[in-house]
Design a protein around this motif. Structure first.
Motif, PDB file in Angstrom:
ATOM      1  N   LEU A  35     -53.584  10.840   5.646  1.00 45.36           N
ATOM      2  CA  LEU A  35     -53.245  10.661   4.235  1.00 45.36           C
ATOM      3  C   LEU A  35     -54.485  10.608   3.349  1.00 45.36           C
ATOM      4  N   SER A  38     -55.258  13.765   1.363  1.00 42.57           N
ATOM      5  CA  SER A  38     -54.135  14.233   0.541  1.00 42.57           C
ATOM      6  C   SER A  38     -54.531  14.752  -0.829  1.00 42.57           C
ATOM      7  N   ASN A  40     -55.494  17.330  -3.131  1.00 39.70           N
ATOM      8  CA  ASN A  40     -55.395  18.784  -3.002  1.00 39.70           C
ATOM      9  C   ASN A  40     -56.425  19.524  -3.840  1.00 39.70           C
ATOM     10  N   LEU A 210     -52.641  15.209  -5.943  1.00 42.46           N
ATOM     11  CA  LEU A 210     -52.291  14.872  -4.571  1.00 42.46           C
ATOM     12  C   LEU A 210     -51.244  15.836  -4.032  1.00 42.46           C
ATOM     13  N   ASN A 211     -51.169  15.939  -2.727  1.00 38.35           N
ATOM     14  CA  ASN A 211     -50.133  16.747  -2.098  1.00 38.35           C
ATOM     15  C   ASN A 211     -48.750  16.269  -2.514  1.00 38.35           C
ATOM     16  N   PHE A 214     -47.176  13.250  -0.711  1.00 37.17           N
ATOM     17  CA  PHE A 214     -48.044  12.079  -0.537  1.00 37.17           C
ATOM     18  C   PHE A 214     -47.275  10.771  -0.627  1.00 37.17           C
TER      19      PHE A 214
END
Length: 262
Positions: A35, A38, A40, A210-211, A214
């Motif tokens: 994590l 995460s 991106n 963030l992804n 997440f």
């Protein structure tokens, strides 16, 4: 005779056995490390924050690796480094430009910078903006400073065993597996704090993205950490482990320092 090849062999064995001997805390550590990857993308307007974020990412991989390889001193020294970079990362989200850090370059290499930034500006900002986080970070740092940052008898106690009346040097700390699990639990708690901050700061500062999954993955990890933390508290209570006097003094001072922020 201890030599480097033997140390490498023993470290590999400890790493290989970790998944069998360290339980749920270890598996949670692996997921939390994923994590930490995460983020991106970063905004082009933020010129330095990714320096600190990548250091946090690197530090925690090395922290957990040293923890499962029974190098407690190195684990805590790296943990202090990660906490400092967490504070700097927060500061850099509000101060995004490289010129604010008094950076001097020679052929694109940084050769000078604001060496007092952490003490003079970043901690002041962090305590003002995020007092609850600041109290936690300062608490961990002060405990690490007291027990691990400088040479002392406490941090050397796992270095030796007495066998048949002779002193035997221990390259790998000679405590039981429960101790490693407890340290991993503490590390996981700090990573969770950082990851929750990432989720909060993505929207607030718009410095990174963030992804998409997440938050879903984070909530799963937080539930697992809460259960493991409850188990740890029960285990400590059952063993009637008393707080170290120095830790108690540190916590009392922190409570006094932050009482107006709560």
């Amino acid at each position: 005779m201890i030599d480097l090849n033997w140390i490498i062999e023993q470290e590999n064995k400890l790493t290989d056995k970790a998944k069998f001997e360290l339980g749920d805390n270890y598996y949670l550590s692996l997921d939390l490390l994923k994590l930490l990857q995460s983020i991106n993308s970063f905004s082009v307007n933020h010129e330095v924050c990714y320096y600190f974020e990548t250091q946090i990412f690197k530090d925690f991989h090395l922290i957990i690796l040293n923890c499962i390889r029974r190098h407690t001193l190195v684990t805590h020294l790296l943990l202090r480094h990660a906490l400092e970079n967490f504070v700097l990362f927060a500061y850099s989200l509000v101060h995004p430009k490289e010129k604010e850090y008094k950076i001097i370059r020679e052929e694109n290499d940084i050769v000078d910078f604001d060496s007092n930034l952490l003490a003079d500006k970043a901690y002041v900002f962090f305590k003002s903006e995020y007092p609850e986080k600041s109290k936690i970070v300062e608490g961990y740092k002060q405990i690490i400073n007291a027990y691990y940052s400088h040479g002392n008898i406490f941090s050397t106690r796992y270095n030796v065993s007495i066998i048949d009346g002779r002193i035997k040097t221990q390259v790998f700390d000679n405590y039981i597996h429960d101790y490693t699990r407890d340290i991993l639990g503490m590390i996981n708690e700090i990573i969770c704090l950082i990851l929750k901050s990432y989720g909060e700061w993505e929207t607030k500062y718009k410095a990174f993205v963030l992804n998409a999954d997440f938050q879903t993955k984070l909530q799963d990890c937080l539930l697992r950490q809460d259960k493991l933390k409850d188990d740890l508290i029960v285990r400590i209570s059952e063993k009637k482990i008393v707080n170290y006097p120095l830790v108690s003094k540190i916590l009392d001072k922190l409570n006094e320092k932050y009482k107006d922020s709560e």
